[in-house]
Write a protein that holds these residues in place. Structure first.
Motif, mmCIF file in Angstrom:
data_model
loop_
_atom_site.group_PDB
_atom_site.id
_atom_site.type_symbol
_atom_site.label_atom_id
_atom_site.label_comp_id
_atom_site.label_asym_id
_atom_site.label_seq_id
_atom_site.Cartn_x
_atom_site.Cartn_y
_atom_site.Cartn_z
ATOM 1 N N PRO A 1 0.814 -1.223 0.000
ATOM 2 C CA PRO A 1 0.000 0.000 0.000
ATOM 3 C C PRO A 1 0.847 1.273 0.000
ATOM 4 O O PRO A 1 0.463 2.282 -0.600
ATOM 5 N N LEU A 2 1.998 1.240 0.659
ATOM 6 C CA LEU A 2 2.864 2.417 0.726
ATOM 7 C C LEU A 2 3.481 2.747 -0.629
ATOM 8 O O LEU A 2 3.913 3.885 -0.854
ATOM 9 N N ALA A 3 3.539 1.751 -1.517
ATOM 10 C CA ALA A 3 4.149 1.953 -2.833
ATOM 11 C C ALA A 3 3.107 2.003 -3.945
ATOM 12 O O ALA A 3 3.452 1.898 -5.120
ATOM 13 N N ALA A 4 1.838 2.214 -3.584
ATOM 14 C CA ALA A 4 0.766 2.210 -4.587
ATOM 15 C C ALA A 4 0.946 3.304 -5.637
ATOM 16 O O ALA A 4 0.453 3.183 -6.760
ATOM 17 N N HIS A 5 1.652 4.369 -5.274
ATOM 18 C CA HIS A 5 1.885 5.471 -6.216
ATOM 19 C C HIS A 5 3.018 5.172 -7.187
ATOM 20 O O HIS A 5 3.334 6.003 -8.046
ATOM 21 N N LEU A 6 3.633 3.994 -7.048
ATOM 22 C CA LEU A 6 4.749 3.594 -7.907
ATOM 23 C C LEU A 6 4.379 2.303 -8.631
ATOM 24 O O LEU A 6 4.707 1.213 -8.179
ATOM 25 N N ASN B 1 16.292 7.657 -2.701
ATOM 26 C CA ASN B 1 17.643 7.594 -3.244
ATOM 27 C C ASN B 1 17.798 6.388 -4.169
ATOM 28 O O ASN B 1 16.970 5.477 -4.164
ATOM 29 N N PRO B 2 18.855 6.353 -4.979
ATOM 30 C CA PRO B 2 19.045 5.245 -5.923
ATOM 31 C C PRO B 2 19.121 3.878 -5.251
ATOM 32 O O PRO B 2 18.750 2.871 -5.855
ATOM 33 N N GLN C 1 14.075 3.826 -11.291
ATOM 34 C CA GLN C 1 14.705 5.005 -10.689
ATOM 35 C C GLN C 1 14.002 6.287 -11.120
ATOM 36 O O GLN C 1 13.793 7.192 -10.307
ATOM 37 N N SER C 2 13.626 6.357 -12.393
ATOM 38 C CA SER C 2 12.928 7.537 -12.893
ATOM 39 C C SER C 2 11.559 7.671 -12.233
ATOM 40 O O SER C 2 11.141 8.793 -11.877
ATOM 41 N N GLU C 3 10.873 6.562 -12.062
ATOM 42 C CA GLU C 3 9.560 6.577 -11.414
ATOM 43 C C GLU C 3 9.667 7.075 -9.974
ATOM 44 O O GLU C 3 8.863 7.910 -9.533
ATOM 45 N N VAL C 4 10.654 6.565 -9.263
ATOM 46 C CA VAL C 4 10.847 6.970 -7.873
ATOM 47 C C VAL C 4 11.190 8.454 -7.784
ATOM 48 O O VAL C 4 10.635 9.200 -6.965
ATOM 49 N N GLU C 5 12.089 8.896 -8.656
ATOM 50 C CA GLU C 5 12.526 10.295 -8.618
ATOM 51 C C GLU C 5 11.391 11.246 -8.959
ATOM 52 O O GLU C 5 11.204 12.274 -8.298
ATOM 53 N N SER D 1 8.221 10.808 -8.688
ATOM 54 C CA SER D 1 7.068 10.761 -7.779
ATOM 55 C C SER D 1 7.178 11.793 -6.663
ATOM 56 O O SER D 1 6.166 12.201 -6.091
ATOM 57 N N LYS D 2 8.411 12.169 -6.316
ATOM 58 C CA LYS D 2 8.658 13.110 -5.215
ATOM 59 C C LYS D 2 8.098 12.594 -3.891
ATOM 60 O O LYS D 2 7.756 13.367 -2.997
ATOM 61 N N ASN D 3 7.991 11.294 -3.790
ATOM 62 C CA ASN D 3 7.513 10.650 -2.572
ATOM 63 C C ASN D 3 8.478 9.545 -2.171
ATOM 64 O O ASN D 3 9.160 8.971 -3.032
#
Length: 278
Positions: free
Chosen positions: A156-161, A211-212, A250-254, A256-258
Motif C-alpha cells: 500500500p505504501l508503494a501504490a503510487h509507484l 535515493n538510488p 529510478q525515474s519513477e521513484v525520482e 514521484s517526489k515521494n
C-alpha cells in the motif's frame, strides 16, 4: 543457510551475483539490524551464534558489537559463501569464524550467550523446530533474536509507484510459490512461543527513501528471482524491457517526489528461560 527443521526452500541461490546483492542489501539493512541487536542486549564479551551466515554481513555486525573479547560463530551450508565470508572477516580484522554445518549437527563445546539470524526463518519449512533447536544452544537467560521480513505493509505504501509495485508483487509471489514465508516477521510472536520461548519483544521498521539505493534494492531482488519467475510462468507483462527496468524504476521513484519503502523488518527477541523445564 542451514537446513534446520527440514529441507529449506531457498530460492535466491548462491551465485557470485547473489553474493554481491547480499552485500548491497546489507548496507541498507545494517543500521536497522545494529539498532535491533543493541536493543536486544547484544554487547561486549558475548559469544554469538549466527544462523545462515551467507557471506558474513550479520556475523561481522555482531562481531563489532561484542568486541574482541567476544566471539561470533557463523553457521552456513554453502562452501562458496563461507569462503567469501572468511575473506571479508580477515580483511576487516574481526573475531568471527564460520563452519559448514546444519545446526542439528553443530558441535558445541560450550553454550552461546546469543543466537541471531536475519532473513533465515522465512525459508525454513518448520521455523518452530528450528527455534527449539537453536534455543537449546543458548545458556539459560541467553538471547534469541531474529530479524525477518514482512511484505504486506509495503505494497500500500508503494501504490503510487506502479512499476516498483509490479516488481514487488512478482517478488513476493515468487518467494511464496517457492516455499518461502513472506510474512515471517508477523509470525515471529507466535513462533517464539510455540518453540517454548517467552513471548518476544517486537519492533517493526520500514526503511524509506527516494535515493538510488531504494530502487536498486527492488531491482536487485527482481533480477535474482527472474529465473524463478520464468520457471513458475509468472506474467511479466507490463514491465517492458528488463534491460532498462532499473533506469525506469529510478525515474519513477525520482519523479514521484515521494518516499519509496523497502521491505518491512520485524525484529523479535526473547530470553531462554532460566529453568527450561518450567
Amino acid at each position: 543457510m542451514p537446513t534446520s527443521g527440514g529441507a529449506s526452500h531457498y530460492a535466491l541461490g548462491n551465485t557470485d551475483a547473489e553474493h554481491e546483492r547480499l552485500i548491497r542489501q546489507a548496507m541498507i539493512l545494517a543500521p536497522l539490524t545494529e539498532r535491533f541487536f543493541r536493543q536486544a542486549g547484544i554487547g561486549p564479551g558475548q559469544r554469538v551464534l549466527d544462523l545462515g551466515s551467507g557471506v558474513g554481513d550479520v556475523a561481522m555486525l555482531a562481531a563489532r558489537l561484542v568486541d574482541p573479547a567476544g566471539e561470533v560463530v557463523g553457521v552456513e551450508r554453502d562452501t562458496r559463501s563461507i569462503a567469501r565470508a572468511r575473506t571479508r572477516v580477515a580483511e576487516a580484522g574481526l573475531n568471527a569464524i564460520f563452519t559448514q554445518s546444519d545446526v542439528r549437527q553443530l558441535p558445541v563445546d560450550k553454550p552461546f550467550d546469543v543466537v541471531v539470524g536475519r532473513f533465515i526463518l522465512q525459508f525454513l519449512p518448520d521455523p518452530v523446530v528450528a527455534l527449539q533447536l537453536m534455543s537449546q544452544l543458548v545458556c539459560p537467560g541467553g538471547i534469541v533474536a531474529f530479524h525477518e521480513p514482512c511484505w504486506s505493509p509495503i505494497l500500500p505504501l508503494a501504490a503510487h509507484l506502479p512499476l516498483w509495485s509490479a516488481c514487488a508483487s512478482l517478488i513476493r509471489e515468487s518467494l511464496e510459490r517457492s516455499g518461502g514465508n513472506t510474512e515471517m516477521g508477523l509470525a515471529l510472536y507466535r513462533t517464539f512461543q510455540q518453540a517454548g520461548l517467552p513471548a518476544p519483544t517486537l519492533q517493526m521498521e520500514i526503511p524509506v527513501g527516494d535515493n538510488p539505493a531504494a530502487a536498486l534494492w527492488i531491482y536487485d531482488l527482481f533480477c535474482t528471482l527472474l529465473p524463478q519467475m520464468q520457471q513458475l510462468n509468472l506474467s511479466l507483462e507490463g514491465l517492458g524491457n528488463v534491460d532498462t527496468l532499473l533506469e525506469r524504476i529510478q525515474s519513477e521513484v525520482e519523479s514521484s517526489k515521494n518516499p519509496v519503502p523497502c521491505v518491512a523488518l520485524v525484529g523479535a527477541w526473547s530470553h531462554r528461560p532460566a529453568n527450561p523445564a518450567s
